[in-house]
Design a protein around this motif. Structure first.
Motif, PDB file in Angstrom:
ATOM      1  N   GLY A  49     -12.833  -5.613   5.571  1.00 43.49           N
ATOM      2  CA  GLY A  49     -11.570  -5.441   6.275  1.00 43.49           C
ATOM      3  C   GLY A  49     -11.124  -3.996   6.374  1.00 43.49           C
ATOM      4  O   GLY A  49      -9.928  -3.716   6.401  1.00 43.49           O
ATOM      5  N   GLY A  50     -12.090  -3.065   6.420  1.00 38.17           N
ATOM      6  CA  GLY A  50     -11.753  -1.659   6.611  1.00 38.17           C
ATOM      7  C   GLY A  50     -11.601  -1.322   8.081  1.00 38.17           C
ATOM      8  O   GLY A  50     -11.335  -2.196   8.906  1.00 38.17           O
ATOM      9  N   PHE A  51     -11.791  -0.071   8.428  1.00 36.75           N
ATOM     10  CA  PHE A  51     -11.574   0.361   9.804  1.00 36.75           C
ATOM     11  C   PHE A  51     -12.415  -0.445  10.794  1.00 36.75           C
ATOM     12  O   PHE A  51     -11.912  -0.943  11.795  1.00 36.75           O
ATOM     13  CB  PHE A  51     -11.898   1.852   9.950  1.00 36.75           C
ATOM     14  N   ALA A  52     -13.727  -0.584  10.528  1.00 40.23           N
ATOM     15  CA  ALA A  52     -14.605  -1.269  11.473  1.00 40.23           C
ATOM     16  C   ALA A  52     -14.333  -2.769  11.495  1.00 40.23           C
ATOM     17  O   ALA A  52     -14.187  -3.372  12.563  1.00 40.23           O
ATOM     18  CB  ALA A  52     -16.066  -0.994  11.116  1.00 40.23           C
ATOM     19  N   GLY A  53     -14.266  -3.393  10.323  1.00 37.63           N
ATOM     20  CA  GLY A  53     -14.050  -4.835  10.263  1.00 37.63           C
ATOM     21  C   GLY A  53     -12.704  -5.254  10.806  1.00 37.63           C
ATOM     22  O   GLY A  53     -12.583  -6.276  11.493  1.00 37.63           O
ATOM     23  N   PHE A  54     -11.681  -4.465  10.515  1.00 37.11           N
ATOM     24  CA  PHE A  54     -10.337  -4.749  11.018  1.00 37.11           C
ATOM     25  C   PHE A  54     -10.339  -4.775  12.546  1.00 37.11           C
ATOM     26  O   PHE A  54      -9.796  -5.696  13.168  1.00 37.11           O
ATOM     27  CB  PHE A  54      -9.366  -3.679  10.500  1.00 37.11           C
ATOM     28  N   GLN A  55     -10.961  -3.770  13.145  1.00 39.73           N
ATOM     29  CA  GLN A  55     -10.993  -3.697  14.602  1.00 39.73           C
ATOM     30  C   GLN A  55     -11.856  -4.804  15.202  1.00 39.73           C
ATOM     31  O   GLN A  55     -11.516  -5.368  16.247  1.00 39.73           O
ATOM     32  CB  GLN A  55     -11.517  -2.331  15.038  1.00 39.73           C
ATOM     33  N   ALA A  56     -12.977  -5.122  14.550  1.00 40.71           N
ATOM     34  CA  ALA A  56     -13.853  -6.163  15.079  1.00 40.71           C
ATOM     35  C   ALA A  56     -13.154  -7.515  15.090  1.00 40.71           C
ATOM     36  O   ALA A  56     -13.197  -8.247  16.090  1.00 40.71           O
ATOM     37  CB  ALA A  56     -15.137  -6.236  14.244  1.00 40.71           C
ATOM     38  N   ALA A  57     -12.502  -7.856  13.983  1.00 40.55           N
ATOM     39  CA  ALA A  57     -11.798  -9.143  13.912  1.00 40.55           C
ATOM     40  C   ALA A  57     -10.691  -9.217  14.948  1.00 40.55           C
ATOM     41  O   ALA A  57     -10.522 -10.238  15.638  1.00 40.55           O
ATOM     42  CB  ALA A  57     -11.237  -9.352  12.507  1.00 40.55           C
ATOM     43  N   GLY A  58      -9.936  -8.135  15.087  1.00 43.31           N
ATOM     44  CA  GLY A  58      -8.853  -8.122  16.072  1.00 43.31           C
ATOM     45  C   GLY A  58      -9.366  -8.201  17.490  1.00 43.31           C
ATOM     46  O   GLY A  58      -8.768  -8.866  18.346  1.00 43.31           O
ATOM     47  N   PRO A  75     -12.211  -8.321  -0.186  1.00 43.48           N
ATOM     48  CA  PRO A  75     -11.752  -8.497  -1.560  1.00 43.48           C
ATOM     49  C   PRO A  75     -10.238  -8.419  -1.725  1.00 43.48           C
ATOM     50  O   PRO A  75      -9.696  -8.926  -2.709  1.00 43.48           O
ATOM     51  CB  PRO A  75     -12.432  -7.357  -2.322  1.00 43.48           C
ATOM     52  N   THR A  76      -9.543  -7.749  -0.806  1.00 42.50           N
ATOM     53  CA  THR A  76      -8.089  -7.622  -0.895  1.00 42.50           C
ATOM     54  C   THR A  76      -7.447  -8.187   0.359  1.00 42.50           C
ATOM     55  O   THR A  76      -8.106  -8.391   1.381  1.00 42.50           O
ATOM     56  CB  THR A  76      -7.666  -6.141  -1.046  1.00 42.50           C
ATOM     57  N   ASP A  77      -6.144  -8.405   0.274  1.00 40.07           N
ATOM     58  CA  ASP A  77      -5.433  -8.957   1.436  1.00 40.07           C
ATOM     59  C   ASP A  77      -4.826  -7.867   2.296  1.00 40.07           C
ATOM     60  O   ASP A  77      -3.938  -8.126   3.094  1.00 40.07           O
ATOM     61  CB  ASP A  77      -4.345  -9.941   0.981  1.00 40.07           C
ATOM     62  N   TYR A  78      -5.296  -6.642   2.136  1.00 37.34           N
ATOM     63  CA  TYR A  78      -4.732  -5.543   2.920  1.00 37.34           C
ATOM     64  C   TYR A  78      -5.813  -4.657   3.523  1.00 37.34           C
ATOM     65  O   TYR A  78      -6.924  -4.561   3.026  1.00 37.34           O
ATOM     66  CB  TYR A  78      -3.789  -4.687   2.069  1.00 37.34           C
ATOM     67  N   PHE A  79      -5.449  -4.033   4.639  1.00 35.89           N
ATOM     68  CA  PHE A  79      -6.219  -2.948   5.236  1.00 35.89           C
ATOM     69  C   PHE A  79      -5.703  -1.656   4.624  1.00 35.89           C
ATOM     70  O   PHE A  79      -4.491  -1.415   4.587  1.00 35.89           O
ATOM     71  CB  PHE A  79      -6.014  -2.936   6.753  1.00 35.89           C
ATOM     72  N   LEU A  80      -6.605  -0.835   4.120  1.00 38.01           N
ATOM     73  CA  LEU A  80      -6.216   0.416   3.484  1.00 38.01           C
ATOM     74  C   LEU A  80      -6.387   1.566   4.462  1.00 38.01           C
ATOM     75  O   LEU A  80      -7.500   1.821   4.947  1.00 38.01           O
ATOM     76  CB  LEU A  80      -7.068   0.656   2.238  1.00 38.01           C
ATOM     77  N   TYR A  81      -5.285   2.276   4.724  1.00 35.41           N
ATOM     78  CA  TYR A  81      -5.367   3.435   5.608  1.00 35.41           C
ATOM     79  C   TYR A  81      -5.796   4.634   4.761  1.00 35.41           C
ATOM     80  O   TYR A  81      -4.984   5.395   4.229  1.00 35.41           O
ATOM     81  CB  TYR A  81      -4.030   3.697   6.303  1.00 35.41           C
TER      82      TYR A  81
END
Length: 476
Positions: A49-58, A75-81
């Motif tokens: 759920g980082g930069f790449a995964g966040f964008q892919a899912a969206g 592993p976490t419920d947040y995207f970390l900037y």
């Protein structure tokens, strides 16, 4: 594997490439999933759920809506900037400012909490360990591997035992507590050697992360030292080491010059051409043979692809998963990869790979989502093409360095560009982040140690892949 949960449902055969190798036959995808036929929705699983995964899912969710099931395993419920992590470590921002809720930012995307440790390409199934030690698993129709990276380790004696990386919120909070605690303990010590060691911070690696930590760090320690009478006259020493011949190697030399100037003005000892030869409980030995007493070693040498990549049994290049220009894994048209985990060909530099940067990860994530959708019958596939638009480097106080559209900036203009860029890039928490910046400009820095993350909780040798690697902040 014992304890596995989550039985896959009615998996279908991979959708074949078109004869031209550019897209996937829309009629094939529709006949398999057929929204009018009552068949189940296609399932897209995104790992990371980082930069790449966040964008892919969206990206997949925006194109399919409820017609597809999108599952994000993280592993976490947040995207970390990540670009603002040094500001958390140095007390400028509170940690929740740069942690954006994944369920809130990706409505409609199903979040599975877990660290993926197995991918069965034949059964088309992903397995993970959940935060409480249980097991989870799910089948997929399309898989996006965006597992990111972990700390890069070097065979230097004592580093894994006595240094800490800088990869996520736990390590940032630990570093903040560590620095504050060492100065507070130094202020009550009558031993001058002990005081010197506790007031010395060694940052290894003068890349993007190390440079920002070393630039922002003195602002925190200066603020704290002024409040501790026992440190009156005591020097707080920051060292920045790198085997390269300058800070920010690989970035524009004008940015490097600005950063070098700011570091030296703040009293940071910039040691280029040097590194750590050995680390021990009481300090480090440099490659020059010099012994530096310290209790704080910050490891910012770089990143390597997540170990998950090695276990897939697929072709790799420079430790990264080989993909084509459409981000597909050769021989597995149902599997895509992007970000630090993927060896994406750089169309601007034939024969080279794209750099492990946030700019590439964001764009690759978006394209992966688009091409996944194309493989399921919605829209055409596209090749990955990209040209850098510049970098921004946060240096603390009124200082920054930036080169938007290759225009070099420093000082307040660069500061405005840097902070404006970050606010636009963050997927949430913008108002709260801006408020913290405003407060920091007019109030004294808060300098208390919370003790939430003990030393043993952030070992360097088991760097958690909860987040993708720390990338230079590029303008995209």
């Amino acid at each position: 594997m014992p304890g596995r949960r989550g039985i896959s449902r009615g998996l279908v055969a991979p959708v074949a490439d078109s004869a031209a190798g550019v897209g996937y036959p829309a009629d094939m995808a529709l006949s398999q999933y057929g929204s009018d036929s009552g068949n189940r929705r296609p399932r897209v699983v995104v790992v990371g759920g980082g930069f790449a995964g966040f964008q892919a899912a969206g990206s997949v969710r925006r194109r399919w809506g409820d017609a597809a099931e999108v599952v994000l395993v993280n592993p976490t419920d947040y995207f970390l900037y990540l670009p603002l992590l040094p500001e958390v470590a140095t007390g400028v921002l509170e940690p929740r400012r740069i942690t954006v809720s994944l369920p809130a930012a990706l409505p409609g995307v199903r979040l599975a909490l877990g660290e993926v440790d197995g991918v069965d390409l034949e059964r088309r199934r992903v397995e993970w360990a959940d935060p409480e030690g249980g097991r989870g698993g799910i089948g997929y129709d399309r898989l996006v591997l965006a597992a990111g990276s972990v700390n890069k380790l070097l065979p230097i004696p004592g580093v894994t035992e006595h240094a800490h990386g800088f990869r996520g919120i736990p390590e940032a909070l630990h570093l903040r507590d560590q620095v504050i605690r060492q100065l507070e303990m130094a202020a009550t010590s009558d031993d001058p050697d002990e005081r010197t060691a506790r007031c010395t911070i060694v940052v290894v690696g003068a890349g993007y992360t190390g440079t920002e930590v070393a630039a922002l760090g003195p602002l925190l320690t200066d603020s704290l030292a002024r409040r501790l009478p026992g440190l009156r006259g005591q020097r707080v020493r920051w060292l920045l080491l790198d085997v390269a011949d300058r800070v920010l190697p690989g970035l524009d030399e004008r940015l490097a010059r600005t950063a070098d100037r700011v570091l030296r003005e703040r009293g940071v000892e910039v040691r280029t051409g040097e590194s750590v030869q050995e680390a021990h409980a009481d300090g480090v030995r440099l490659s020059t043979g010099e012994e530096v007493p310290t209790r704080t070693i910050v490891w910012c040498v770089g990143v390597r692809p997540d170990p998950l990549v090695e276990g897939l049994g697929l072709a790799t290049r420079q430790g990264r998963l080989v993909v084509d220009e459409y981000l597909r894994v050769p021989g597995h048209p149902d599997v895509f990869a992007c970000g630090d985990a993927a060896a994406v060909p750089d169309s601007t530099r034939p024969g080279e790979l794209t750099a492990m940067t946030a700019q590439h990860a964001v764009r690759q994530g978006r394209l992966a989502g688009r091409n996944v959708s194309a493989s399921l019958g919605r829209g055409p596939s596209r090749r990955y093409r990209h040209h850098d638009l510049g970098f921004v480097v946060e240096l603390g106080g009124r200082e920054a360095a930036a080169n938007p559209l290759r225009v070099p900036l420093s000082g307040l203009p660069a500061k405005a560009v840097t902070r404006g860029y970050h606010l636009l890039s963050m997927p949430g928490n913008r108002v709260r982040t801006a408020a913290d910046w405003a407060i920091d400009a007019v109030q004294q820095r808060q300098t208390v140690q919370l003790g939430l993350v003990p030393h043993h909780a952030v070992p360097l040798e088991s760097s958690s892949p909860e987040v993708p690697g720390r990338w230079p902040t590029q303008i995209r």
